[in-house]
Design a protein around this motif. Structure first.
Motif, PDB file in Angstrom:
ATOM      1  N   THR A 169       0.832  -1.197   0.000  1.00 12.13           N
ATOM      2  CA  THR A 169       0.000   0.000   0.000  1.00 12.13           C
ATOM      3  C   THR A 169       0.870   1.252   0.000  1.00 12.13           C
ATOM      4  O   THR A 169       2.071   1.189   0.268  1.00 12.13           O
ATOM      5  CB  THR A 169      -0.940   0.022   1.234  1.00 12.13           C
ATOM      6  OG1 THR A 169      -1.838   1.110   1.141  1.00 12.13           O
ATOM      7  CG2 THR A 169      -0.137   0.126   2.519  1.00 12.13           C
ATOM      8  N   LYS A 170       0.250   2.386  -0.301  1.00 18.34           N
ATOM      9  CA  LYS A 170       0.934   3.667  -0.289  1.00 18.34           C
ATOM     10  C   LYS A 170       0.316   4.568   0.780  1.00 18.34           C
ATOM     11  O   LYS A 170      -0.842   4.397   1.160  1.00 18.34           O
ATOM     12  CB  LYS A 170       0.814   4.351  -1.666  1.00 18.34           C
ATOM     13  CG  LYS A 170       1.504   3.605  -2.800  1.00 18.34           C
ATOM     14  CD  LYS A 170       1.342   4.366  -4.115  1.00 18.34           C
ATOM     15  CE  LYS A 170       2.048   3.638  -5.261  1.00 18.34           C
ATOM     16  NZ  LYS A 170       1.911   4.360  -6.558  1.00 18.34           N
ATOM     17  N   PHE A 171       1.098   5.538   1.222  1.00 22.17           N
ATOM     18  CA  PHE A 171       0.589   6.468   2.219  1.00 22.17           C
ATOM     19  C   PHE A 171      -0.527   7.328   1.628  1.00 22.17           C
ATOM     20  O   PHE A 171      -0.406   7.855   0.517  1.00 22.17           O
ATOM     21  CB  PHE A 171       1.714   7.367   2.741  1.00 22.17           C
ATOM     22  CG  PHE A 171       2.656   6.660   3.675  1.00 22.17           C
ATOM     23  CD1 PHE A 171       2.243   6.284   4.940  1.00 22.17           C
ATOM     24  CD2 PHE A 171       3.948   6.355   3.266  1.00 22.17           C
ATOM     25  CE1 PHE A 171       3.103   5.623   5.806  1.00 22.17           C
ATOM     26  CE2 PHE A 171       4.818   5.694   4.116  1.00 22.17           C
ATOM     27  CZ  PHE A 171       4.396   5.323   5.391  1.00 22.17           C
ATOM     28  N   THR A 172      -1.620   7.452   2.392  1.00 17.82           N
ATOM     29  CA  THR A 172      -2.763   8.244   1.934  1.00 17.82           C
ATOM     30  C   THR A 172      -2.991   9.486   2.788  1.00 17.82           C
ATOM     31  O   THR A 172      -3.665  10.422   2.343  1.00 17.82           O
ATOM     32  CB  THR A 172      -4.048   7.395   1.970  1.00 17.82           C
ATOM     33  OG1 THR A 172      -4.275   6.928   3.312  1.00 17.82           O
ATOM     34  CG2 THR A 172      -3.935   6.198   1.028  1.00 17.82           C
ATOM     35  N   GLN A 173      -2.480   9.486   4.021  1.00 13.59           N
ATOM     36  CA  GLN A 173      -2.694  10.622   4.911  1.00 13.59           C
ATOM     37  C   GLN A 173      -1.426  10.950   5.682  1.00 13.59           C
ATOM     38  O   GLN A 173      -0.631  10.056   6.001  1.00 13.59           O
ATOM     39  CB  GLN A 173      -3.814  10.326   5.927  1.00 13.59           C
ATOM     40  CG  GLN A 173      -5.187  10.113   5.331  1.00 13.59           C
ATOM     41  CD  GLN A 173      -6.231   9.868   6.419  1.00 13.59           C
ATOM     42  OE1 GLN A 173      -6.090  10.307   7.563  1.00 13.59           O
ATOM     43  NE2 GLN A 173      -7.284   9.150   6.053  1.00 13.59           N
ATOM     44  N   ALA A 174      -1.267  12.243   5.991  1.00 10.03           N
ATOM     45  CA  ALA A 174      -0.149  12.701   6.819  1.00 10.03           C
ATOM     46  C   ALA A 174      -0.711  13.335   8.081  1.00 10.03           C
ATOM     47  O   ALA A 174      -1.612  14.184   8.016  1.00 10.03           O
ATOM     48  CB  ALA A 174       0.689  13.711   6.051  1.00 10.03           C
ATOM     49  N   TRP A 175      -0.192  12.915   9.239  1.00  8.33           N
ATOM     50  CA  TRP A 175      -0.650  13.425  10.532  1.00  8.33           C
ATOM     51  C   TRP A 175       0.512  14.003  11.314  1.00  8.33           C
ATOM     52  O   TRP A 175       1.547  13.349  11.483  1.00  8.33           O
ATOM     53  CB  TRP A 175      -1.277  12.298  11.359  1.00  8.33           C
ATOM     54  CG  TRP A 175      -2.657  11.912  10.926  1.00  8.33           C
ATOM     55  CD1 TRP A 175      -3.014  11.216   9.802  1.00  8.33           C
ATOM     56  CD2 TRP A 175      -3.872  12.193  11.615  1.00  8.33           C
ATOM     57  NE1 TRP A 175      -4.365  11.047   9.744  1.00  8.33           N
ATOM     58  CE2 TRP A 175      -4.927  11.633  10.853  1.00  8.33           C
ATOM     59  CE3 TRP A 175      -4.171  12.854  12.804  1.00  8.33           C
ATOM     60  CZ2 TRP A 175      -6.259  11.723  11.244  1.00  8.33           C
ATOM     61  CZ3 TRP A 175      -5.504  12.940  13.207  1.00  8.33           C
ATOM     62  CH2 TRP A 175      -6.531  12.384  12.428  1.00  8.33           C
ATOM     63  N   LEU A 176       0.340  15.223  11.793  1.00 13.17           N
ATOM     64  CA  LEU A 176       1.314  15.846  12.687  1.00 13.17           C
ATOM     65  C   LEU A 176       0.666  15.934  14.066  1.00 13.17           C
ATOM     66  O   LEU A 176      -0.360  16.596  14.238  1.00 13.17           O
ATOM     67  CB  LEU A 176       1.692  17.241  12.187  1.00 13.17           C
ATOM     68  CG  LEU A 176       2.695  18.018  13.050  1.00 13.17           C
ATOM     69  CD1 LEU A 176       4.047  17.310  13.077  1.00 13.17           C
ATOM     70  CD2 LEU A 176       2.873  19.438  12.532  1.00 13.17           C
ATOM     71  N   VAL A 177       1.257  15.256  15.047  1.00 14.04           N
ATOM     72  CA  VAL A 177       0.670  15.162  16.384  1.00 14.04           C
ATOM     73  C   VAL A 177       1.641  15.733  17.412  1.00 14.04           C
ATOM     74  O   VAL A 177       2.824  15.378  17.421  1.00 14.04           O
ATOM     75  CB  VAL A 177       0.343  13.694  16.738  1.00 14.04           C
ATOM     76  CG1 VAL A 177      -0.315  13.609  18.112  1.00 14.04           C
ATOM     77  CG2 VAL A 177      -0.555  13.061  15.682  1.00 14.04           C
ATOM     78  N   THR A 178       1.150  16.614  18.269  1.00 15.66           N
ATOM     79  CA  THR A 178       1.999  17.210  19.300  1.00 15.66           C
ATOM     80  C   THR A 178       1.238  17.362  20.610  1.00 15.66           C
ATOM     81  O   THR A 178       0.021  17.588  20.612  1.00 15.66           O
ATOM     82  CB  THR A 178       2.547  18.578  18.860  1.00 15.66           C
ATOM     83  OG1 THR A 178       3.361  19.129  19.913  1.00 15.66           O
ATOM     84  CG2 THR A 178       1.426  19.548  18.537  1.00 15.66           C
ATOM     85  N   ASN A 179       1.951  17.236  21.721  1.00 10.73           N
ATOM     86  CA  ASN A 179       1.353  17.490  23.032  1.00 10.73           C
ATOM     87  C   ASN A 179       1.367  18.974  23.372  1.00 10.73           C
ATOM     88  O   ASN A 179       0.845  19.387  24.407  1.00 10.73           O
ATOM     89  CB  ASN A 179       2.101  16.712  24.118  1.00 10.73           C
ATOM     90  CG  ASN A 179       3.546  17.169  24.270  1.00 10.73           C
ATOM     91  OD1 ASN A 179       4.278  17.300  23.293  1.00 10.73           O
ATOM     92  ND2 ASN A 179       3.979  17.391  25.500  1.00 10.73           N
ATOM     93  N   ALA A 180       1.960  19.782  22.491  1.00  9.50           N
ATOM     94  CA  ALA A 180       2.072  21.228  22.715  1.00  9.50           C
ATOM     95  C   ALA A 180       0.964  21.959  21.966  1.00  9.50           C
ATOM     96  O   ALA A 180      -0.045  21.382  21.573  1.00  9.50           O
ATOM     97  CB  ALA A 180       3.447  21.708  22.258  1.00  9.50           C
ATOM     98  N   TYR A 181       1.164  23.255  21.765  1.00  8.28           N
ATOM     99  CA  TYR A 181       0.230  24.083  21.008  1.00  8.28           C
ATOM    100  C   TYR A 181       0.767  24.282  19.596  1.00  8.28           C
ATOM    101  O   TYR A 181       1.968  24.173  19.351  1.00  8.28           O
ATOM    102  CB  TYR A 181       0.044  25.446  21.674  1.00  8.28           C
ATOM    103  CG  TYR A 181      -0.511  25.384  23.074  1.00  8.28           C
ATOM    104  CD1 TYR A 181      -1.885  25.340  23.291  1.00  8.28           C
ATOM    105  CD2 TYR A 181       0.339  25.379  24.176  1.00  8.28           C
ATOM    106  CE1 TYR A 181      -2.406  25.291  24.586  1.00  8.28           C
ATOM    107  CE2 TYR A 181      -0.169  25.330  25.474  1.00  8.28           C
ATOM    108  CZ  TYR A 181      -1.539  25.283  25.669  1.00  8.28           C
ATOM    109  OH  TYR A 181      -2.037  25.225  26.934  1.00  8.28           O
TER     110      TYR A 181
END
Length: 281
Positions: A169-181
Motif C-alpha cells: 500500500t501507499k501512504f494516503t494521509q499525513a498526521w502531525l501530532v503534538t502534546n504542545a500548542y
C-alpha cells in the motif's frame, strides 16, 4: 490580581478559567467551591501559574486521587519525556483505539532520502504517516517550520509502495501530532496542504485533551498513587496507558507493591478511566 505565566508575562487572574479546569477534572460544583475557598486564603498577587497549578493539584488530591490525576493530564504527557520515544508509543495507542494497526520507530527509504518515521497507522485502505512533535515545556508551541518540513517528507514517501501488515500500500494521509500548542501559521499551512493536525487543544472538540477525556486514554504518568521509579518500571515493560492497569491488574506485581497499595493504585486507575470504582482482584 495578576499571575505570572511560564514566560514571565503578568496576566489577570481568571477565576472562571480556574474553576472550569477543576470541573473538567471531574470535581463536583461543591468540591470546586471548597477548593477555591481554601485557595483564596493562599494565593497572592504575582503568584506563578505553576504555583497555582501545584496548589490546585494538591487540594484535588486531598479530595480524590483520580481528580488530581485527570487534572494533571497536560503535565503527564510532558512526563513521557525527556525524549519523544514514549510519546510516540502513546500516540500509537491513540490510533489503536480507533481500530488502526500501528508500527513505531521505522526507517523508510523515500524517493530522495531515507526517513525516520515515528508512527505508521493503517485502517482499511488508509495508510497514515504520523509525525510526533514532543515538547516538555509548559507553553511550548510548534511553529510553521514543522509542518513545512513534514510535508516535504510526506511528498518524498507518498508515491512509493510499502508492505505493512501483509499488504502492499501507499501512504494516503499525513498526521502531525503534538502534546504542545500549534501556532496560527502552523495551523493555516497544515490546513492548506491537507495535513491532519492534532495538538493539545486543536482541533476543537477532537483535540488530544478531548480524545483522552472521552475515551479514557490517560498516559500511565497521570497516576498519583505510584512514584516515578514505579512508573518508569511499568513504562519500560511497554505499559503506556492507565487502561493497561484496569485491564490487567496483575501488571502491578512488577513494582513489588503490597496488596493494599495495589488496591489503591487500581482504584485510582479505574476511577480515572471509568469514573467509578470496581473491585480489585
Amino acid at each position: 490580581m495578576k499571575v505570572k505565566k511560564y514566560s514571565g508575562e503578568l496576566v489577570d487572574f481568571d477565576l472562571r478559567r480556574l474553576k472550569g479546569s477543576l470541573v473538567k477534572s471531574g470535581a463536583s460544583s461543591e468540591t470546586v467551591e471548597l477548593i477555591w475557598e481554601k485557595m483564596s486564603k493562599t494565593i497572592f498577587d504575582g503568584m506563578s501559574t505553576r504555583q497555582l497549578y501545584k496548589l490546585a493539584f494538591q487540594l484535588l488530591k486531598q479530595q480524590r486521587n483520580s481528580l488530581a490525576a485527570r487534572y494533571s493530564l497536560k503535565k503527564a504527557l510532558r512526563d513521557l519525556g525527556p525524549t519523544g520515544y514514549l510519546f510516540e508509543k502513546w500516540v500509537a495507542r491513540l490510533f489503536e483505539h480507533t481500530d488502526h494497526q500501528t508500527l513505531t520507530g521505522l526507517i523508510l527509504e523515500g524517493n530522495a532520502v531515507s526517513h525516520e518515521v515515528d508512527v505508521i497507522a493503517q485502517k482499511g485502505n488508509d495508510l497514515l504517516l504520523v509525525e510526533c512533535k514532543f515538547r516538555n515545556t509548559v507553553d511550548a508551541k510548534v511553529s510553521v517550520t514543522n509542518p513545512m518540513y513534514f510535508l516535504s517528507r510526506f511528498v518524498d514517501l507518498r508515491d512509493k509502495e510499502f508492505n505493512f501488515f501483509n499488504r502492499p500500500t501507499k501512504f494516503t494521509q499525513a498526521w502531525l501530532v503534538t502534546n504542545a500548542y500549534l501556532t496560527k501559521d502552523a495551523i493555516e499551512f497544515g490546513n492548506y496542504y491537507q495535513l491532519n493536525l492534532l495538538s493539545w487543544d486543536y482541533p476543537s472538540g477532537i483535540s488530544i485533551k478531548s480524545r483522552v477525556d472521552s475515551a479514557g486514554l490517560y498516559p500511565l504518568t497521570c497516576l498519583t498513587s505510584i512514584n516515578t521509579q514505579e512508573k518508569d518500571k511499568l513504562l519500560s515493560l511497554n505499559y503506556i496507558l492507565v487502561k493497561d492497569i484496569v485491564e490487567k491488574p496483575d501488571i502491578l506485581e512488577h513494582i513489588g507493591a503490597t496488596t493494599y497499595r495495589r488496591r489503591k493504585i487500581y482504584q485510582e486507575a479505574d476511577e480515572l478511566v471509568n469514573g467509578l470504582s470496581t473491585n480489585f482482584e
